[in-house]
Design a protein around this motif. Structure first.
Motif, PDB file in Angstrom:
ATOM      1  N   CYS A  48       0.833  -1.209   0.000  1.00  0.00           N
ATOM      2  CA  CYS A  48       0.000   0.000   0.000  1.00  0.00           C
ATOM      3  C   CYS A  48       0.868   1.260   0.000  1.00  0.00           C
ATOM      4  CB  CYS A  48      -0.999  -0.003   1.157  1.00  0.00           C
ATOM      5  SG  CYS A  48      -0.308   0.085   2.804  1.00  0.00           S
ATOM      6  N   SER A  49       2.082   1.176   0.524  1.00  0.00           N
ATOM      7  CA  SER A  49       2.989   2.325   0.476  1.00  0.00           C
ATOM      8  C   SER A  49       3.430   2.619  -0.955  1.00  0.00           C
ATOM      9  CB  SER A  49       4.216   2.063   1.354  1.00  0.00           C
ATOM     10  OG  SER A  49       3.858   1.899   2.708  1.00  0.00           O
ATOM     11  N   LEU A  50       3.567   1.569  -1.754  1.00  0.00           N
ATOM     12  CA  LEU A  50       3.990   1.731  -3.147  1.00  0.00           C
ATOM     13  C   LEU A  50       2.931   2.435  -3.985  1.00  0.00           C
ATOM     14  CD1 LEU A  50       6.077   1.098  -5.355  1.00  0.00           C
ATOM     15  CD2 LEU A  50       5.024  -1.150  -5.606  1.00  0.00           C
ATOM     16  N   SER A  51       1.659   2.185  -3.690  1.00  0.00           N
ATOM     17  CA  SER A  51       0.586   2.721  -4.536  1.00  0.00           C
ATOM     18  C   SER A  51      -0.068   3.998  -3.990  1.00  0.00           C
ATOM     19  CB  SER A  51      -0.507   1.662  -4.724  1.00  0.00           C
ATOM     20  OG  SER A  51      -1.060   1.286  -3.466  1.00  0.00           O
ATOM     21  N   TYR A  52       0.180   4.338  -2.744  1.00  0.00           N
ATOM     22  CA  TYR A  52      -0.517   5.473  -2.122  1.00  0.00           C
ATOM     23  C   TYR A  52      -0.040   6.798  -2.710  1.00  0.00           C
ATOM     24  CZ  TYR A  52      -2.420   8.534   1.483  1.00  0.00           C
ATOM     25  OH  TYR A  52      -3.102   9.520   2.157  1.00  0.00           O
ATOM     26  N   ASN A  53      -0.980   7.756  -2.840  1.00  0.00           N
ATOM     27  CA  ASN A  53      -0.647   9.073  -3.370  1.00  0.00           C
ATOM     28  C   ASN A  53      -1.625  10.113  -2.804  1.00  0.00           C
ATOM     29  OD1 ASN A  53      -0.308  11.424  -4.953  1.00  0.00           O
ATOM     30  ND2 ASN A  53       0.391  10.242  -6.702  1.00  0.00           N
TER      31      ASN A  53
END
Length: 298
Positions: free
Chosen positions: A182-187
């Motif tokens: 989820c850290s990779l995709s969060y914005n």
């Protein structure tokens, strides 16, 4: 080890010191032990709260997938459990992104934020590769090897490495992988102007791939101060602990003085006065030490 049942799960936490509360949020795989230097030094002047995110360290595994929404809700309920109405947030790396998410969704619960090597999105190839590689490592059963690598990268001594590795290997691999994913995709870059709280941004000068994130946050957040620390890279809480703590102390003193001038409730004024008194005592002691140090040099 103190435990709290919040949001349907048992979380491990530490609450030390008195005064204005600061809550620390760690990144994936690591645990609250990442902030041992902050807890030891800053608890002399503030109420320092650290906790292991569910599925990490000594906290229980989660049957629910780890998301930023879930961590932010856990954090809010932990503050309820500790009877803390408002606090400053300090997040490191992806933990800083969680802090942004929490301030966006529960702004009334927070007084401001301190973001160490923070980011509102992941858009550089190095960090994408690191997060994606970490997720793949768990799939391949290489979680311990990953824990050794990340603990080694964050250590400033053999003792720190042992502490970080011990708690990193006690977590629940599926939950740790979910936190990486989820850290990779969060914005939340476009939402940054909604955060009206004061924010301190701190980056290591050697972490050049994070310059873009420093610029994003500094320009996107309405009330931000930006600092770069010389001679250090990404791993600020451990490898620049004393310098980070001193910068945090100075910045927090400014925020507390501003709140006192604006006029808070009687209960808050008493708490603020107590914290300012503790900080003033620290500064007097520091000046004495400086004079002794200078006289010895002479």
């Amino acid at each position: 080890m103190p435990k709290a049942i919040v949001n349907g799960i048992e979380l491990h936490y530490h609450a030390t010191g008195q005064g204005v509360p600061i809550v620390f949020i760690h990144p994936p795989l690591l645990s609250a032990s990442t902030f041992n230097y902050q807890r030891a030094e800053l608890s002399q002047y503030f109420k320092v709260i650290t906790f292991d995110i569910r599925g990490h360290g000594h906290s229980m595994p989660s049957s629910k997938p780890i998301t930023y929404d879930l961590i932010a809700e856990d954090l809010k309920q932990l503050l309820d459990f500790l009877e803390v109405e408002q606090a400053y947030l300090c997040g490191y790396s992806a933990g800083a992104t969680v802090a942004l998410h929490a301030m966006l969704h529960y702004p009334q619960r927070y007084l401001g934020g301190i973001l160490l090597s923070g980011m509102s999105e992941v858009s550089d190839w190095r960090t994408k590769l690191m997060l994606g590689g970490a997720s793949s490592a768990f799939k391949l059963g290489l979680g311990r090897l990953l824990a050794m690598g990340i603990s080694w990268g964050n250590k400033d001594s053999a003792d720190t490495y042992k502490q970080l590795l011990r708690t990193a290997t006690q977590g629940y691999p599926p939950n740790m992988r979910e936190y990486f994913v989820c850290s990779l995709s969060y914005n939340c870059t476009r939402e940054l102007p909604r955060i009206k709280l004061p924010i301190l941004l701190v980056y290591g000068q050697q972490a050049r791939s994070f310059y873009r994130y420093a610029e994003m946050l500094h320009h996107g957040l309405p009330k931000s101060s930006l600092y770069f620390m010389r001679g250090v890279g990404h791993q600020l809480p451990t490898k620049a602990g004393t310098r980070v703590n001193e910068l945090m102390r100075q910045w927090l003193k400014q925020q507390i003085e501003a709140r006192a001038e604006e006029g808070e409730r009687a209960k808050d004024k008493q708490e603020l006065a107590q914290t300012l008194e503790q900080l003033a005592a620290y500064e007097d002691a520091w000046k004495d030490q400086e004079m002794i140090h200078r006289s010895e040099q002479i």
